[in-house]
Design a protein around this motif. Structure first.
Motif, short mmCIF file in Angstrom:
data_model
loop_
_atom_site.label_atom_id
_atom_site.label_comp_id
_atom_site.label_asym_id
_atom_site.label_seq_id
_atom_site.Cartn_x
_atom_site.Cartn_y
_atom_site.Cartn_z
N ARG A 143 1.57 16.54 28.44
CA ARG A 143 1.71 15.09 28.62
C ARG A 143 1.21 14.28 27.44
NH1 ARG A 143 2.76 12.94 33.34
NH2 ARG A 143 1.43 11.13 32.89
N GLY A 144 0.24 14.80 26.69
CA GLY A 144 -0.35 13.99 25.63
C GLY A 144 -1.31 12.95 26.20
N PRO A 145 -1.71 11.95 25.41
CA PRO A 145 -1.28 11.74 24.02
C PRO A 145 -1.82 12.80 23.07
CG PRO A 145 -3.04 10.20 24.59
CD PRO A 145 -2.68 10.92 25.85
N PHE A 146 -1.01 13.16 22.08
CA PHE A 146 -1.33 14.23 21.17
C PHE A 146 -1.83 13.69 19.83
CE2 PHE A 146 2.31 15.67 23.76
CZ PHE A 146 1.75 16.78 24.37
N PRO A 147 -2.67 14.46 19.14
CA PRO A 147 -2.88 14.17 17.72
C PRO A 147 -1.60 14.52 16.98
CG PRO A 147 -3.89 16.27 18.28
CD PRO A 147 -3.38 15.68 19.59
N ALA A 148 -1.42 13.95 15.82
CA ALA A 148 -0.17 14.15 15.07
C ALA A 148 -0.46 14.42 13.60
CB ALA A 148 0.75 12.95 15.22
N VAL A 149 0.47 15.11 12.97
CA VAL A 149 0.38 15.38 11.53
C VAL A 149 1.73 15.06 10.90
CG1 VAL A 149 -0.10 17.07 9.74
CG2 VAL A 149 -1.28 17.24 11.94
N VAL A 150 1.74 14.20 9.90
CA VAL A 150 2.92 13.92 9.10
C VAL A 150 2.95 14.92 7.96
CG1 VAL A 150 4.08 12.23 7.61
CG2 VAL A 150 2.93 11.47 9.71
N LEU A 151 4.10 15.57 7.74
CA LEU A 151 4.22 16.62 6.73
C LEU A 151 5.02 16.11 5.53
CD1 LEU A 151 5.02 19.65 9.06
CD2 LEU A 151 2.81 19.00 8.09
N ALA A 152 4.42 16.24 4.34
CA ALA A 152 5.04 15.83 3.08
C ALA A 152 5.37 17.08 2.27
CB ALA A 152 4.10 14.91 2.30
N HIS A 153 6.64 17.43 2.21
CA HIS A 153 7.04 18.70 1.60
C HIS A 153 7.00 18.65 0.08
CE1 HIS A 153 11.07 17.35 0.28
NE2 HIS A 153 11.15 16.68 1.41
N GLY A 154 7.05 19.84 -0.54
CA GLY A 154 7.07 19.96 -1.98
C GLY A 154 8.47 19.76 -2.54
N TYR A 155 8.57 19.89 -3.86
CA TYR A 155 9.84 19.62 -4.52
C TYR A 155 10.89 20.67 -4.19
CZ TYR A 155 13.49 19.07 -7.93
OH TYR A 155 14.73 18.91 -8.51
N ILE A 156 12.02 20.21 -3.73
CA ILE A 156 13.25 20.98 -3.59
C ILE A 156 14.35 20.05 -4.09
CG2 ILE A 156 14.80 22.21 -2.03
CD1 ILE A 156 12.40 22.42 -0.07
N ASP A 157 15.20 20.54 -4.95
CA ASP A 157 16.27 19.71 -5.51
C ASP A 157 17.01 18.99 -4.38
OD1 ASP A 157 18.53 18.63 -6.71
OD2 ASP A 157 18.92 20.39 -7.96
N PRO A 158 17.02 17.65 -4.38
CA PRO A 158 17.69 16.92 -3.30
C PRO A 158 19.16 17.29 -3.13
CG PRO A 158 16.32 15.43 -4.58
CD PRO A 158 16.33 16.73 -5.32
N ALA A 159 19.79 17.79 -4.18
CA ALA A 159 21.20 18.18 -4.08
C ALA A 159 21.40 19.38 -3.15
CB ALA A 159 21.77 18.50 -5.46
N TYR A 160 20.33 20.16 -2.96
CA TYR A 160 20.42 21.37 -2.13
C TYR A 160 19.52 21.31 -0.90
CZ TYR A 160 22.59 23.04 -6.40
OH TYR A 160 23.41 23.17 -7.49
N TYR A 161 18.66 20.32 -0.85
CA TYR A 161 17.71 20.20 0.25
C TYR A 161 18.44 19.96 1.58
CZ TYR A 161 13.99 18.17 3.11
OH TYR A 161 13.11 17.89 4.12
N VAL A 162 17.97 20.60 2.64
CA VAL A 162 18.50 20.36 3.99
C VAL A 162 17.38 19.88 4.89
CG1 VAL A 162 20.36 22.05 3.75
CG2 VAL A 162 18.14 22.78 4.68
N ARG A 163 17.76 19.21 5.96
CA ARG A 163 16.81 18.58 6.86
C ARG A 163 15.69 19.57 7.28
NH1 ARG A 163 17.11 14.52 11.46
NH2 ARG A 163 19.28 14.09 10.92
N GLY A 164 14.45 19.11 7.15
CA GLY A 164 13.31 19.88 7.62
C GLY A 164 12.89 21.03 6.72
#
Length: 379
Positions: A143-164
């Motif tokens: 049920r929560g409320p839950f703690p949360a973590v925002v994830l900031a990923h490293g470099y991947i060429d945006p031309a090939y990057y896929v969601r998540g």
């Protein structure tokens, strides 16, 4: 949200002054067979991380910058309005975020459900609509409320990057342990809106997007998140994004974590990653005359770096680094942690016998990260 830091009504710079960005640095994408796979459902006891070497790293002298006393010119510059492309301008901007929408279910497990999501981020310039940012959200069962973590990923060429892409293991690991985990597809990535000014600054827009993610989580009615327990976790390039976001928006997050992070001096990152791969004339042309290279316009590069403004950070920071990291040199982590401590930030640096992508030490390092998050975001 009353739980988020209020903005001074008199702040002058708009989001348009600080939301252009340039891609830099590299992290191993988690679709690499050597580093991918589902998050472990259980983990062994966390062994003590390796101690930092007693002797200085022989490469440290060539990768750390000496501390400089502020010059009279620098002091006068600081009293003026910030450069339009700078971390100071980002800090003055009206950073926004909200409108978190759950999309298709990607995965259901006994411990969490994973969704495609979108949310709104700060505009790409004066008179433009808010950007639509895509991502992947893992929500624990319960049920929560839950703690949360925002994830900031490293470099991947945006031309090939896929969601998540980029932090799949971390996202699953956190959700299995009771954290909502929101992986952010920065602007110009996956299904996120493109910012046409992406080439004219250094990841400032990415920092705005992770700040928007925190606000979107805090305001969501579909996901029960405790707005006072939202942390920011970045790896490689995302470690630099994490430090920029904490400095630009102090009080928004409860804690910051940086794994295998880039340098906290952007000129150093440029010299290490971009300069060896392109002739000087091509590099200058890429910036379209907006500013010089690090040795030509050092004030600009200081202005887009988080280290000079570490004193603005109010959150505790955990840095995690592999002793054998051959992408982001270990001396960078030492220099960043020392500068954080010198600026009065509650900071810790943990070492593991691993490389940039964190293979053998992944579970131990994640266990340490979870302990840090729970201690800094108690229920």
């Amino acid at each position: 949200m009353t739980t988020l830091r209020a903005r001074d009504a008199g702040r002058l710079a708009s989001a348009a002054t600080a939301l252009v960005l340039l891609v830099g640095c590299s992290s191993t994408p988690d679709d690499d067979p050597a580093t991918s796979g589902p998050a472990p459902s259980s983990s062994p006891s966390d062994p003590a991380p390796s101690e930092e070497p007693a002797e200085p790293d022989p490469s440290e002298e060539s990768t750390e910058e000496p501390t400089e006393e502020p010059t009279e010119e620098a002091t006068e510059e600081a009293t003026e309005q910030p450069r339009p492309i700078s971390l100071a301008a980002l800090a003055q901007a009206d950073l926004t975020g909200g409108g978190l929408r759950l999309g298709a279910v990607r995965e259901r497990t006994a411990t969490y459900t994973s969704y495609d999501v979108t949310f709104r981020s700060t505009t790409a310039g004066a008179g433009t609509a808010p950007l639509r940012i895509s991502g992947v959200l893992n929500v624990p069962s319960g049920r929560g409320p839950f703690p949360a973590v925002v994830l900031a990923h490293g470099y991947i060429d945006p031309a090939y990057y896929v969601r998540g892409q980029g932090m799949t293991r971390e996202r699953g690991f956190l959700a299995e342990r009771g954290f909502v985990a929101l992986h952010v597809d920065y602007r110009n990535h996956a299904e996120s809106t493109d910012d046409p000014r992406i080439e004219t600054a250094v990841r400032l827009g990415y920092a705005a997007d992770v700040a928007a993610a925190a606000r979107a989580l805090a305001a969501s009615r579909e996901v029960r998140v405790d707005p006072d327990r939202i942390a920011l976790f970045g790896r490689s390039m995302g470690g630099g994004v994490m430090l920029k976001a904490l400095a630009a928006d102090p009080g928004l997050f409860a804690a910051g974590v940086g794994w295998a992070s880039v340098s906290s001096l952007e000129g150093q990152n440029f010299d290490h990653f971009q300069r060896p791969d392109a002739p000087v004339d091509a590099l200058r042309a890429g910036f379209r005359g907006r500013h010089g290279l690090p040795d030509e316009d050092p004030a600009f590069w200081r202005g887009v770096s988080p280290r000079p403004v570490f004193g603005d950070i109010t959150e505790p920071v955990l840095m995690v680094h592999g002793r054998f990291d051959d992408t982001c040199p270990p001396p960078w982590a030492r220099a960043t942690q020392r500068a954080l401590t010198a600026a009065g930030v509650d900071s810790t640096l943990e070492w593991y016998d691993d490389g940039h992508a964190f293979g053998p030490a992944f579970v131990a390092a994640m266990d340490r990260t979870v302990r840090f998050l729970r201690a800094r975001m108690p229920a």
